[in-house]
Structures are given as C-alpha cells and as structure tokens.
Design a protein around this motif. Structure first.
Motif, PDB file in Angstrom:
ATOM      1  N   THR A  58      15.843  31.489  28.340  1.00  0.00           N
ATOM      2  CA  THR A  58      15.635  30.789  27.071  1.00  0.00           C
ATOM      3  C   THR A  58      14.217  31.009  26.554  1.00  0.00           C
ATOM      4  O   THR A  58      13.304  31.364  27.312  1.00  0.00           O
ATOM      5  CB  THR A  58      15.877  29.274  27.229  1.00  0.00           C
ATOM      6  OG1 THR A  58      14.865  28.746  28.092  1.00  0.00           O
ATOM      7  CG2 THR A  58      17.264  28.987  27.774  1.00  0.00           C
ATOM      8  N   ASN A  60      12.184  28.717  25.710  1.00  0.00           N
ATOM      9  CA  ASN A  60      11.311  27.758  26.396  1.00  0.00           C
ATOM     10  C   ASN A  60      10.862  28.299  27.743  1.00  0.00           C
ATOM     11  O   ASN A  60       9.705  28.145  28.132  1.00  0.00           O
ATOM     12  CB  ASN A  60      12.007  26.410  26.583  1.00  0.00           C
ATOM     13  CG  ASN A  60      12.143  25.645  25.289  1.00  0.00           C
ATOM     14  OD1 ASN A  60      11.439  25.916  24.323  1.00  0.00           O
ATOM     15  ND2 ASN A  60      13.052  24.696  25.267  1.00  0.00           N
ATOM     16  N   MET A  61      11.792  28.929  28.478  1.00  0.00           N
ATOM     17  CA  MET A  61      11.428  29.520  29.767  1.00  0.00           C
ATOM     18  C   MET A  61      10.440  30.664  29.569  1.00  0.00           C
ATOM     19  O   MET A  61       9.469  30.787  30.322  1.00  0.00           O
ATOM     20  CB  MET A  61      12.668  30.031  30.503  1.00  0.00           C
ATOM     21  CG  MET A  61      13.555  28.955  31.069  1.00  0.00           C
ATOM     22  SD  MET A  61      14.962  29.671  31.935  1.00  0.00           S
ATOM     23  CE  MET A  61      14.157  30.220  33.426  1.00  0.00           C
ATOM     24  N   GLN A  62      10.699  31.496  28.561  1.00  0.00           N
ATOM     25  CA  GLN A  62       9.818  32.633  28.300  1.00  0.00           C
ATOM     26  C   GLN A  62       8.393  32.167  28.049  1.00  0.00           C
ATOM     27  O   GLN A  62       7.432  32.801  28.500  1.00  0.00           O
ATOM     28  CB  GLN A  62      10.304  33.432  27.094  1.00  0.00           C
ATOM     29  CG  GLN A  62      11.557  34.227  27.355  1.00  0.00           C
ATOM     30  CD  GLN A  62      12.008  34.986  26.130  1.00  0.00           C
ATOM     31  OE1 GLN A  62      11.199  35.529  25.391  1.00  0.00           O
ATOM     32  NE2 GLN A  62      13.312  35.026  25.907  1.00  0.00           N
ATOM     33  N   ALA A  63       8.252  31.066  27.347  1.00  0.00           N
ATOM     34  CA  ALA A  63       6.927  30.547  27.024  1.00  0.00           C
ATOM     35  C   ALA A  63       6.159  30.121  28.270  1.00  0.00           C
ATOM     36  O   ALA A  63       4.927  30.137  28.279  1.00  0.00           O
ATOM     37  CB  ALA A  63       7.051  29.374  26.057  1.00  0.00           C
ATOM     38  N   GLU A  64       6.879  29.760  29.329  1.00  0.00           N
ATOM     39  CA  GLU A  64       6.237  29.292  30.560  1.00  0.00           C
ATOM     40  C   GLU A  64       5.973  30.419  31.560  1.00  0.00           C
ATOM     41  O   GLU A  64       5.204  30.246  32.493  1.00  0.00           O
ATOM     42  CB  GLU A  64       7.111  28.226  31.224  1.00  0.00           C
ATOM     43  CG  GLU A  64       7.251  26.966  30.395  1.00  0.00           C
ATOM     44  CD  GLU A  64       8.200  25.957  31.017  1.00  0.00           C
ATOM     45  OE1 GLU A  64       8.597  26.140  32.184  1.00  0.00           O
ATOM     46  OE2 GLU A  64       8.546  24.993  30.326  1.00  0.00           O
TER      47      GLU A  64
END
Length: 86
Positions: A58, A60-64
């Motif tokens: 996702t 959101n995961m990519q951002a982390e």
C-alpha cells in the motif's frame, strides 16, 4: 538458506537494473539516500516487487519503507499474512 535470505536475493536482483551507481546492498541501504531513487523509480521498482512476490504494498506502507531491510521485512510479513492458516 532461510526464506528471508531468498527474499533478499530476489530483492537484490530486482534492484540491480535500477542500481545505476553500483551501490553495495545491505539491510541499511536507503532507496532515496544511497541509491538516489526518485519517486518514479520507486514506483517502477515497487510494481516489480509486487509482481515478483504476488503481494500488494500500500501507499502507506511505501511511505514507511526507507531501507532494503525494511522492504524485505515488509515482504515477509505480507507473504506470511497471505498464507492460508491451518
């Protein structure tokens, strides 16, 4: 060889075409800083990772995810979560 080692090998193969500077890969290698990838390279790379491992990462995961090690851990988590439970 552990599952994580196999995942690291696959990720390294996927990184290779995008690793224009020949940066040595380690768990702490960063995509933005060490590999100097821009957002377009990241998106192409993530699409390849999703295809290779049959997962969905996702936004959101990519951002982390900032390092190779974090990506490998995320892949392992997604693959384990997708495995059928007995």
């Amino acid at each position: 060889m552990t599952d994580r080692d196999e995942t690291i090998d696959k990720v390294a193969r996927l990184i290779a075409p995008f690793n224009k500077k020949g940066v040595a890969l380690a768990d702490g290698t960063t995509f933005a800083g060490d590999l100097e990838w821009d957002s377009l390279v990241v998106m192409d790379f993530i699409a390849n990772v999703e295809d290779e491992f049959d997962i969905l990462i996702t936004m959101n995961m990519q951002a982390e995810i900032e390092t190779v090690g974090q990506l490998v851990d995320a892949i392992e988590t997604l693959r384990n979560d997708a495995s059928p439970r007995l």
